[in-house]
Design an enzyme around this catalytic site. Structure first.
Site, PDB file in Angstrom:
ATOM      1  N   ASP A   1       0.842  -1.200   0.000  1.00 50.03           N
ATOM      2  CA  ASP A   1       0.000   0.000   0.000  1.00 50.03           C
ATOM      3  C   ASP A   1       0.879   1.252   0.000  1.00 50.03           C
ATOM      4  O   ASP A   1       0.370   2.376  -0.065  1.00 50.03           O
ATOM      5  CB  ASP A   1      -1.024   0.000   1.148  1.00 50.03           C
ATOM      6  N   SER A   2       2.211   1.045  -0.007  1.00 47.18           N
ATOM      7  CA  SER A   2       3.139   2.159  -0.257  1.00 47.18           C
ATOM      8  C   SER A   2       2.879   2.767  -1.629  1.00 47.18           C
ATOM      9  O   SER A   2       3.399   3.836  -1.941  1.00 47.18           O
ATOM     10  CB  SER A   2       4.596   1.680  -0.161  1.00 47.18           C
TER      11      SER A   2
ATOM     12  N   ASP B   1      -0.986  -6.146  -0.153  1.00 48.95           N
ATOM     13  CA  ASP B   1      -1.353  -5.495   1.109  1.00 48.95           C
ATOM     14  C   ASP B   1      -2.855  -5.309   1.228  1.00 48.95           C
ATOM     15  O   ASP B   1      -3.524  -4.897   0.269  1.00 48.95           O
ATOM     16  CB  ASP B   1      -0.709  -4.102   1.170  1.00 48.95           C
TER      17      ASP B   1
ATOM     18  N   LYS C   1      -1.148  -9.427   2.978  1.00 47.36           N
ATOM     19  CA  LYS C   1      -0.388  -8.945   4.135  1.00 47.36           C
ATOM     20  C   LYS C   1      -1.243  -7.945   4.900  1.00 47.36           C
ATOM     21  O   LYS C   1      -1.940  -7.134   4.305  1.00 47.36           O
ATOM     22  CB  LYS C   1       0.911  -8.275   3.701  1.00 47.36           C
TER      23      LYS C   1
ATOM     24  N   GLU D   1      -1.288  -5.456   8.717  1.00 43.58           N
ATOM     25  CA  GLU D   1      -0.456  -4.875   9.774  1.00 43.58           C
ATOM     26  C   GLU D   1      -1.063  -5.132  11.149  1.00 43.58           C
ATOM     27  O   GLU D   1      -2.277  -5.011  11.326  1.00 43.58           O
ATOM     28  CB  GLU D   1      -0.322  -3.352   9.550  1.00 43.58           C
TER      29      GLU D   1
ATOM     30  N   GLU E   1       9.409  -4.128  10.306  1.00 43.71           N
ATOM     31  CA  GLU E   1       9.812  -2.832   9.755  1.00 43.71           C
ATOM     32  C   GLU E   1      10.328  -1.909  10.866  1.00 43.71           C
ATOM     33  O   GLU E   1       9.658  -1.713  11.887  1.00 43.71           O
ATOM     34  CB  GLU E   1       8.617  -2.174   9.032  1.00 43.71           C
TER      35      GLU E   1
END
Ligand code: KIV
Length: 279
Positions: A44-45, A83, A113, A115, A182
């Site tokens: 999602d970057s 993501d 993925k 978070e 991270e």
């Protein structure tokens, strides 16, 4: 041959390092795949490096599906991890499962993925029980930037380090087959890597992780808004591209592009006839 989830687990057992790079489109996916990188993360970057947002919070499921589909078509040899965007899984396990299913079905992901640690274990369990492989993401989780008060290294105090270890053990127990760490101190990431049986993939987490991930535009020197300490520029593609574009601009304006070799021909008689008719 396409890398699989079991190849990831085997790599950990054999002590072989894993490589992962982000990609957001077909051409980049082809480059990453042809280079022999194990895995592509459709991160999602993309909110930052493709869409120009200041954080990842505005990225939608539609954005992720759109880019994942393009990447999947070019990623012949890579495990494609996609993501789950902000608020596509936090509400409930049911919401998480529905959206993970969309990323697999419509985005053609091989894994998703998300978070978070203990708080998202019900989501990880529901998704993995449906047969969808999950990568967990711990440490600096960018979707929580407002709660963190900025992009800061995580796990530096004893209490925070203990929480990270407990989160890593919890997401593994819930079914995650891989954990991204991270912005975590290298020694802590190394300890977590020893404590879990699934591979850890570090970004700003030192060399003792089982693998590394970097953002495509960061590692190739194509994004200069902000360069984190953990980035190495493996090429200065941004400068090369800018130089090429400037040369193109000059050549168009000076008339030196296009040349004859770039042009298509037509019988001169036809042109002469048309000239007679239309002048
Ligand atoms: O979105 C992303 O690119 C990521 C990496 C930084 C791990 O989550």
């Amino acid at each position: 041959m396409k890398k699989t989830v079991s190849a990831f687990l085997e790599a950990k057992q054999k002590g072989e390092k894993l490589s992962m790079v982000t990609a957001y489109d077909y051409s980049a996916a082809r480059l990453v795949s042809d280079a022999g990188v194990d895995s592509i993360l459709v991160g999602d970057s993309l909110g930052n490096v493709i869409l120009g947002y200041e954080d990842t919070l505005s990225v939608t499921m539609e954005d992720m599906i759109h880019h994942a589909r393009a990447v999947a078509r070019g990623a012949d040899n890579c495990l494609v991890v996609v993501d789950m965007p902000f608020m596509s899984y936090q509400v409930s396990a049911e919401q998480a499962l529905t959206n993970a299913g969309r990323l697999m079905k419509e985005g053609r992901a091989n894994a998703v993925k998300l978070e978070g640690g203990k708080s998202v274990c019900p989501q990880i369990k529901a998704i993995t029980e449906a047969g969808i492989p999950v990568v967990a993401h711990l440490g600096l989780t960018p979707q929580s930037v407002n709660a963190f008060g900025g992009y800061k290294v995580q796990g530096k105090t004893e209490a925070a380090a203990r929480r990270l270890i407990e989160d890593a053990l919890a997401v593994q127990e819930a079914g995650a087959f891989c954990i991204v760490l991270e912005c975590v101190p290298a020694a802590l990431a190394g300890l977590i890597t020893k404590l879990v049986s699934v591979p850890t993939i570090g970004i700003g987490a030192g060399k003792d992780c089982d693998g590394q991930v970097l953002v495509f535009h960061d590692m190739l020197g194509m994004f200069s808004d902000y360069v984190p300490k953990f980035v190495r520029h493996f090429a200065n593609a941004g400068e090369v591209i800018k130089q090429a574009l400037s040369t193109y601009d000059n050549d168009v304006k000076s008339g030196s592009f296009p040349e004859e070799k770039h042009c298509y021909t037509i019988d001169n008689d036809i042109i002469e006839k048309l000239k007679g008719e239309f002048s």
